[in-house]
Motif scaffolding. Structure first.
Motif, mmCIF file in Angstrom:
data_model
loop_
_atom_site.group_PDB
_atom_site.id
_atom_site.type_symbol
_atom_site.label_atom_id
_atom_site.label_comp_id
_atom_site.label_asym_id
_atom_site.label_seq_id
_atom_site.Cartn_x
_atom_site.Cartn_y
_atom_site.Cartn_z
ATOM 1 N N PRO A 186 -3.596 -4.560 6.057
ATOM 2 C CA PRO A 186 -2.639 -4.479 5.747
ATOM 3 C C PRO A 186 -1.653 -5.391 4.894
ATOM 4 C CG PRO A 186 -3.398 -4.196 8.311
ATOM 5 C CD PRO A 186 -4.163 -4.956 7.057
ATOM 6 N N ASP A 187 -1.565 -6.495 4.997
ATOM 7 C CA ASP A 187 -0.825 -7.423 4.348
ATOM 8 C C ASP A 187 -1.698 -8.441 2.900
ATOM 9 O OD1 ASP A 187 0.922 -7.752 6.786
ATOM 10 O OD2 ASP A 187 0.098 -9.147 7.182
ATOM 11 N N GLN A 188 -2.665 -7.298 2.741
ATOM 12 C CA GLN A 188 -3.258 -8.049 1.778
ATOM 13 C C GLN A 188 -3.225 -9.661 1.113
ATOM 14 O OE1 GLN A 188 -2.436 -5.773 -1.996
ATOM 15 N NE2 GLN A 188 -0.849 -4.718 -0.686
ATOM 16 N N ARG A 189 -3.864 -10.439 2.184
ATOM 17 C CA ARG A 189 -3.799 -11.787 2.572
ATOM 18 C C ARG A 189 -5.287 -12.782 3.242
ATOM 19 N NH1 ARG A 189 1.021 -14.284 1.659
ATOM 20 N NH2 ARG A 189 0.113 -16.515 1.966
ATOM 21 N N TRP A 248 0.797 -1.141 -0.191
ATOM 22 C CA TRP A 248 0.206 0.046 -0.646
ATOM 23 C C TRP A 248 1.226 1.466 -0.134
ATOM 24 C CZ3 TRP A 248 -4.449 -0.996 -1.879
ATOM 25 C CH2 TRP A 248 -5.501 -2.155 -0.237
ATOM 26 N N SER A 249 0.606 2.156 -0.846
ATOM 27 C CA SER A 249 1.479 3.422 -0.647
ATOM 28 C C SER A 249 0.812 4.188 0.435
ATOM 29 C CB SER A 249 0.936 4.537 -2.214
ATOM 30 O OG SER A 249 1.101 5.167 -2.039
ATOM 31 N N ASN A 294 -7.707 -2.633 12.989
ATOM 32 C CA ASN A 294 -6.530 -2.530 12.467
ATOM 33 C C ASN A 294 -6.503 -3.249 11.623
ATOM 34 O OD1 ASN A 294 -6.622 -0.772 14.588
ATOM 35 N ND2 ASN A 294 -5.473 -3.072 15.421
ATOM 36 N N GLY A 295 -7.386 -3.090 10.464
ATOM 37 C CA GLY A 295 -7.442 -3.510 9.044
ATOM 38 C C GLY A 295 -7.674 -5.365 8.713
ATOM 39 N N VAL A 296 -7.624 -5.389 10.580
ATOM 40 C CA VAL A 296 -7.964 -7.234 9.989
ATOM 41 C C VAL A 296 -9.192 -7.530 10.141
ATOM 42 C CG1 VAL A 296 -7.886 -9.526 11.030
ATOM 43 C CG2 VAL A 296 -6.425 -7.900 11.168
ATOM 44 N N VAL A 297 -9.676 -7.947 9.042
ATOM 45 C CA VAL A 297 -11.248 -8.415 8.444
ATOM 46 C C VAL A 297 -12.070 -9.381 9.211
ATOM 47 C CG1 VAL A 297 -13.714 -8.637 7.102
ATOM 48 C CG2 VAL A 297 -11.448 -6.521 7.129
ATOM 49 N N SER A 298 -12.902 -9.896 10.390
ATOM 50 C CA SER A 298 -12.201 -11.340 10.844
ATOM 51 C C SER A 298 -13.959 -11.370 10.437
ATOM 52 C CB SER A 298 -12.574 -11.335 11.850
ATOM 53 O OG SER A 298 -11.567 -11.628 12.381
ATOM 54 N N ASN A 299 -14.846 -12.720 10.120
ATOM 55 C CA ASN A 299 -15.449 -13.173 9.889
ATOM 56 C C ASN A 299 -16.163 -14.783 10.225
ATOM 57 O OD1 ASN A 299 -17.327 -15.129 7.998
ATOM 58 N ND2 ASN A 299 -18.688 -13.828 8.194
ATOM 59 N N ARG A 300 -17.031 -14.949 11.436
ATOM 60 C CA ARG A 300 -17.547 -15.977 11.731
ATOM 61 C C ARG A 300 -19.074 -16.240 11.734
ATOM 62 N NH1 ARG A 300 -13.014 -15.394 12.639
ATOM 63 N NH2 ARG A 300 -11.830 -15.367 14.558
ATOM 64 N N ASP A 301 -19.462 -15.999 10.764
ATOM 65 C CA ASP A 301 -21.163 -16.298 10.882
ATOM 66 C C ASP A 301 -21.061 -16.776 8.919
ATOM 67 O OD1 ASP A 301 -21.566 -14.257 9.438
ATOM 68 O OD2 ASP A 301 -22.970 -13.479 11.187
ATOM 69 N N ARG A 354 -1.943 4.029 5.920
ATOM 70 C CA ARG A 354 -2.253 4.533 6.940
ATOM 71 C C ARG A 354 -3.993 3.594 7.369
ATOM 72 N NH1 ARG A 354 1.473 7.332 10.073
ATOM 73 N NH2 ARG A 354 2.325 8.356 8.476
ATOM 74 N N TRP A 355 -4.578 3.845 6.303
ATOM 75 C CA TRP A 355 -5.777 3.560 6.269
ATOM 76 C C TRP A 355 -6.249 2.203 6.454
ATOM 77 C CZ3 TRP A 355 -8.370 6.322 1.337
ATOM 78 C CH2 TRP A 355 -7.595 8.236 2.303
ATOM 79 N N MET A 356 -5.413 1.489 5.764
ATOM 80 C CA MET A 356 -5.620 0.085 5.895
ATOM 81 C C MET A 356 -5.207 -0.392 7.517
ATOM 82 S SD MET A 356 -6.609 -1.390 2.562
ATOM 83 C CE MET A 356 -7.207 0.063 2.667
ATOM 84 N N ASN A 357 -4.090 0.233 7.751
ATOM 85 C CA ASN A 357 -3.511 -0.073 9.170
ATOM 86 C C ASN A 357 -4.206 0.432 10.433
ATOM 87 O OD1 ASN A 357 -0.758 -1.577 9.368
ATOM 88 N ND2 ASN A 357 -0.729 -0.251 7.343
ATOM 89 N N SER A 358 -4.629 1.132 9.789
ATOM 90 C CA SER A 358 -6.482 1.904 11.047
ATOM 91 C C SER A 358 -7.583 1.411 10.859
ATOM 92 C CB SER A 358 -5.900 3.031 11.235
ATOM 93 O OG SER A 358 -6.046 3.944 9.740
ATOM 94 N N LEU A 359 -8.048 0.671 9.678
ATOM 95 C CA LEU A 359 -9.551 0.362 9.216
ATOM 96 C C LEU A 359 -9.784 0.173 10.963
ATOM 97 C CD1 LEU A 359 -11.166 0.730 7.476
ATOM 98 C CD2 LEU A 359 -11.068 -0.985 6.206
ATOM 99 N N ASN A 360 -10.933 0.005 10.971
ATOM 100 C CA ASN A 360 -12.270 -0.588 12.700
ATOM 101 C C ASN A 360 -13.520 -0.315 12.322
ATOM 102 O OD1 ASN A 360 -10.033 -1.438 15.141
ATOM 103 N ND2 ASN A 360 -9.172 0.963 14.765
ATOM 104 N N GLY A 361 -14.422 -0.852 12.686
ATOM 105 C CA GLY A 361 -15.659 -0.708 12.518
ATOM 106 C C GLY A 361 -16.681 -2.520 12.158
#
Length: 724
Positions: A626-629, A421-422, A600-607, A539-546
């Protein structure tokens, strides 16, 4: 009686002859040039200037009280060697006898070869600031300056003034600012009038050449008009105004630019009104008409008026005034522009109300303006029909995608790491911090990057560093979107929030339009509420919350053959080899839904829930932005191969009922679809469990055969032991 009148007449005639003779003798015997030193001294004391009188002083007393000065120079007392002004010739005269009747009858007022040298030094002080009386006048006991306690009526009333003409020729003014290094000069200036008689029209003319060095520019001005002064009514008029301006220089790319203004003007100080009527303006080939009115001149000025600009070719106009336009996708863009509006404003504002703008067939209506010039407070409320923004964007390079080509289904097959990310700044924070905006725009249709958004509406408010997107709505990709958001530049790092909703969006069309590798097809609904800090993608990818939730109906996972992956898992459990390929390139589904939390940029799903033909899927995992994985696990409940000629390796028997067959997607985001495969660890655990179940089943069968109904309690106890 006749004799008395005759004698009286002779006496008066004798007195007149004596007065004329005395004046003649006085003008011949009294030479004002003998008093030059006294005049210079008076100038020093009264005006704080050094006066140079190189020429002779000529004067007369009757019938004209006149004076003529030549080669006059004026300089500040502190710098007598640096002249402030010089006059080649100054002449004026006043008739003597009309003065007795309070009538000021002046002859031609002549000023020739005037030169003004205005200099602001490197400390910001102008050489003219020391001219004039320097000491404050003494105040009388009542607080008024001494000598000012007489009212105008005590001075003997007002004079009836007329001037035969005013002629200022060959004047020049040079202004130099040594702080900025800028200079400005007015040369070849000439100003002439006809007879200045109250309530009578007279001609006025002015010509001059204005030159600046920053930027380098020459502007020739030619003004003519007919003026009428009504001092008693405090009313002044300019009729048949004709102003011509010819400019050239760096701002115009070396081209000569012609501007002309015609109309009538009026100022009524008693009514506090100023008007400009019958206005006609032309700039190159552009033509405009209008009128202006200002009220409350000395209190709170209020402006009103009208402006109409006839259709013109903006491309030609910009070219004629030396401005280069960037290349646009449509060569005919800006070829037809017209505008009309009612003007309203004040000393610090200007609004265009009832605005009608026509741009290449696009119509825009509403209001637009600046509510406060100091704050640059922009206000607008606009609506329009169809606007194609693509026409005004740079043309696409040869071979460049236009948004209509399909991206690879299932994403990229590349296993290489994506570009990071730039960290380059994306938002102009300095500009956003100064923004003062309150406006909304509604259009029937907007075309951007080949996509049609209809309808489209946006509303924004910005003040004191906080920018709020209060409305952002439209219809696109067979569905609709709506969003609100904010950018708070007052915080460090800058705070960004977004709340968005998508309904019925054709996800495949959206991916195709924006050249995203297609990985899913179907009609998508989504709710998203996120926040991020900073001013770059990194910075957006590393600090993304929601949080977010989504649902896709009647779709397919593109480039993913889950049926084949499941058959491989069954074959592995059956310890058999598949005889061929199963399913199709894509995996269709009736519905795909789930919700996410983002930290912090990590998208978690459980359902995650997937309703597939012959399959039911559940999933959970993470997407690391952040790591695009991606690391995602799917559990599939399956029916196996139910075709007429089933593959034995992929057949499901009763032993597999209720088992979730594991699929794992692990890789980069750009190849997420092609990164899915059988979770061999999970399949191994299933196989072990199945073997255990089979052993238990056979033991239970032998116990039943041996004991039967002879010892049911013992039989059940043994079965329970094996179950544990």
């Amino acid at each position: 009686m006749k004799s008395f009148a005759k004698v009286l007449g002779m006496v008066l005639a004798g007195i007149v002859i004596l007065v004329i003779g005395a004046l003649f003798f006085l003008t011949r015997m009294f030479d004002p040039n003998d008093y030059k030193d006294d005049i210079r001294q008076a100038a020093r004391e009264q005006a704080n200037v050094e006066l140079t009188l190189d020429g002779d002083i000529g004067w007369s007393l009757f019938p004209w009280l006149g004076i003529e000065l030549k080669d006059v120079g004026v300089a500040p007392v502190a710098t007598p060697d640096q002249p402030l002004a010089s006059v080649g010739t100054l002449g004026l005269g006043v008739k003597v006898l009309p003065l007795l009747r309070k009538q000021l009858r002046m002859s031609d007022v002549i000023l020739n070869d005037i030169q003004l040298q205005l200099v602001r030094n490197d400390k910001g002080v102008g050489n003219w600031e020391t001219v004039g009386p320097q000491a404050k006048p003494e105040k009388a006991e009542d607080g008024t300056p001494s000598g000012m306690d007489e009212s105008p009526s005590d001075a003997g009333g007002t004079f009836d003034i007329t001037v035969e003409s005013v002629r200022v020729t060959n004047a020049s003014v040079r202004y130099e600012d040594r702080q900025t290094g800028r200079t400005l000069s007015l040369d070849e200036a000439n100003f002439t009038t006809g007879a200045l008689v109250p309530d009578e029209p007279f001609d006025v003319a002015f010509q001059g050449l204005l030159t600046t060095d920053q930027p380098a520019m020459r502007v020739r001005v030619d003004l003519s008009s007919v003026a009428t002064m009504q001092p008693e009514a405090q009313r002044y008029q300019l009729s048949a105004v004709d102003l011509k301006v010819d400019a050239s220089g760096d701002p115009f790319g070396g081209r000569a630019v012609n501007f002309q203004l015609q109309g009538d003007g009026m100022v009524d100080l008693a009514e506090q009104v100023a008007e400009l009527g019958q206005l006609r303006l032309s700039l190159a080939d552009m033509r405009a008409t209008g009128q202006l009115k200002v009220t409350g001149l000395s209190s709170e000025p209020q402006l009103s008026g009208r402006l109409d600009v006839a259709a013109f070719d903006a491309r030609d106009l910009l070219r004629d005034i030396g401005q280069e336009l960037p290349e646009m996708a449509d060569p005919g863009a800006l070829s037809s522009v017209a505008l009309s509006a009612n003007l309203k404003g004040g000393a610090n504002s200007l609004m265009l109300n009832d605005l009608q703008l026509a741009l290449d067939g696009f119509a825009l209506n509403g209001s637009l303006g600046v509510a406060d010039f100091e704050r640059q407070a922009l206000r607008f409320d606009l609506s329009g029909d169809t606007l194609n923004l693509d026409n005004y964007l740079p043309p696409r390079e040869a071979g460049e995608a236009d948004g209509s080509g399909a991206a690879g289904a299932g994403g990229s097959r590349s296993q290489s790491a994506p570009e990071e990310w730039s960290d380059d700044a994306l938002l102009p924070l300095d500009l956003l911090a100064r923004l003062d905006v309150d406006g909304k725009l509604a259009l029937q249709q907007v075309t951007l990057t080949g996509q049609h958004i209809k309808p489209f509406s946006v509303a924004v408010r910005a003040r004191d560093g906080l920018v709020r997107l209060t409305q952002f709505e439209g219809g696109i990709f067979a569905g609709s979107f709506s969003a609100t958001g904010s950018i708070d530049t007052r915080k460090t790092p800058v705070s960004n929030t977004l709340k968005a909703q998508l309904k019925g969006i054709d996800s495949a069309a959206a991916q195709q339009a924006y050249e995203v590798p297609q990985q899913v097809r179907g009609l998508m609904d989504m709710n998203l509420e996120v926040a991020a800090g900073g001013n770059s993608l990194r910075r957006w990818m590393n600090s993304l919350n929601g949080s977010a939730s989504f649902k896709v109906n009647d779709g397919a996972l593109l480039g993913v053959n889950l049926e084949q992956q499941v058959c491989r898992a069954i074959a592995l459990a059956n310890r058999k080899s598949l005889s061929g390929e199963h399913g199709s390139e894509n995996t269709p589904f009736e519905q795909l839904s789930g919700s996410f939390t983002i930290r912090n940029g990590v998208v978690s799903n459980r359902d995650l829930i997937a309703d597939l033909p012959g399959l039911a899927g559940k999933g959970q995992g993470e997407i690391n932005l952040p790591d695009q994985r991606i690391d995602y696990r799917l559990g599939l409940l399956l029916e196996g191969d139910r075709s007429e000629m089933p593959d034995e390796a992929c057949q499901v028997n009763e032993r597999y009922a209720g088992i979730e067959w594991p699929i794992r997607c692990q890789g980069y985001l750009h190849n997420a679809g092609s990164s899915c495969g059988v979770d061999t660890d999970g399949v191994g655990k299933i196989a072990a469990k199945l073997v255990g179940n089979e052993v238990q089943r056979k033991l239970e069968e032998r116990i039943d055969d041996s004991l039967g109904d002879k010892a049911p309690e013992l039989r059940d106890a043994i079965k329970g032991l094996f179950s544990r």
